[in-house]
Scaffold this motif. Structure first.
Motif, short mmCIF file in Angstrom:
data_model
loop_
_atom_site.label_atom_id
_atom_site.label_comp_id
_atom_site.label_asym_id
_atom_site.label_seq_id
_atom_site.Cartn_x
_atom_site.Cartn_y
_atom_site.Cartn_z
N ASP A 108 0.82 -1.21 0.00
CA ASP A 108 0.00 0.00 0.00
C ASP A 108 0.86 1.26 0.00
OD1 ASP A 108 -2.28 -1.58 0.01
OD2 ASP A 108 -2.57 -1.43 2.19
N ALA A 111 2.31 1.68 -3.41
CA ALA A 111 1.31 2.16 -4.36
C ALA A 111 1.08 3.66 -4.18
CB ALA A 111 0.01 1.39 -4.18
N GLN A 112 1.03 4.09 -2.92
CA GLN A 112 0.82 5.52 -2.67
C GLN A 112 2.02 6.34 -3.15
OE1 GLN A 112 -1.06 6.46 0.87
NE2 GLN A 112 -0.92 8.65 0.54
N THR A 113 3.22 5.88 -2.90
CA THR A 113 4.39 6.63 -3.36
C THR A 113 4.45 6.67 -4.88
OG1 THR A 113 5.78 4.67 -3.14
CG2 THR A 113 5.78 6.22 -1.30
N LEU A 114 4.08 5.57 -5.53
CA LEU A 114 4.05 5.55 -6.99
C LEU A 114 3.01 6.53 -7.52
CD1 LEU A 114 4.46 1.77 -7.85
CD2 LEU A 114 6.04 3.62 -8.36
N GLN A 115 1.87 6.59 -6.85
CA GLN A 115 0.82 7.50 -7.29
C GLN A 115 1.28 8.95 -7.15
OE1 GLN A 115 -2.81 7.12 -5.11
NE2 GLN A 115 -4.02 8.19 -6.66
N THR A 116 1.93 9.27 -6.03
CA THR A 116 2.42 10.65 -5.86
C THR A 116 3.53 10.96 -6.87
OG1 THR A 116 3.93 9.92 -4.12
CG2 THR A 116 1.80 10.80 -3.42
N HIS A 118 3.73 9.70 -9.86
CA HIS A 118 3.09 9.92 -11.15
C HIS A 118 2.47 11.31 -11.24
CE1 HIS A 118 3.58 6.08 -13.15
NE2 HIS A 118 3.25 5.45 -12.03
N THR A 119 1.83 11.75 -10.18
CA THR A 119 1.24 13.09 -10.21
C THR A 119 2.33 14.16 -10.29
OG1 THR A 119 1.11 13.11 -7.79
CG2 THR A 119 -0.87 12.43 -8.99
#
Length: 144
Positions: A108, A111-116, A118-119
């Motif tokens: 999790d 996933a959160q670090t990857l999402q940040t 990407h943004t």
């Protein structure tokens, strides 16, 4: 006076050699004490840990392997994990659940670090595009 300098020099070298010898002895002692097995552990504890390791389900091994291996394209809900039997020992099951929860928390967080990331990357791309447009406008103005 030159005699005093020689004696001081010899004294310094003897002190340095003694300190190096003491440091080497301490390092060797610590190295030798770490390689030996602790003698205070009773035989029953050794046998119990060996039984727990022997009775550990294959799920534990596969979870450890997936945690240490690189991410793959396979899904997280692997059929083999779902079909493996549940350990009969309650403590082993609790340990397995704790391991799986830790792995899930790590996934999790990743996933959160990857999402940040990407943004952030999308924002950087937009800013770079704007910068390129501004530079093109400046170049067009200077060429006129």
């Amino acid at each position: 006076m030159p005699l005093d300098h020689r004696e001081n020099s010899k004294l310094i070298w003897m002190i340095a050699g003694g300190l190096i010898a003491i440091i080497l002895l301490v390092i060797i002692y610590l190295w030798m004490s770490n390689t030996t097995e602790p003698k205070n552990q009773p035989v029953q504890n050794k046998m119990a840990t060996a039984q727990v390791q022997d009775s550990a389900p294959p799920l534990a091994h596969s979870a450890e392997q997936t945690a240490t291996s690189e991410p793959s394209t396979s899904t997280l809900d692997d059929e083999k994990i779902l079909k493996d039997e549940v350990p009969k020992n309650a403590t082993a099951a609790k340990e397995e659940m704790a391991k799986l929860e830790d792995i899930q928390k790590q996934l999790d967080e990743q996933a959160q670090t990857l999402q940040t990331q990407h943004t952030d990357a999308d924002q950087l791309i937009k800013l770079k595009e704007e910068q390129i447009q501004l530079l093109e406008q400046q170049l067009a103005q200077t060429q006129k």
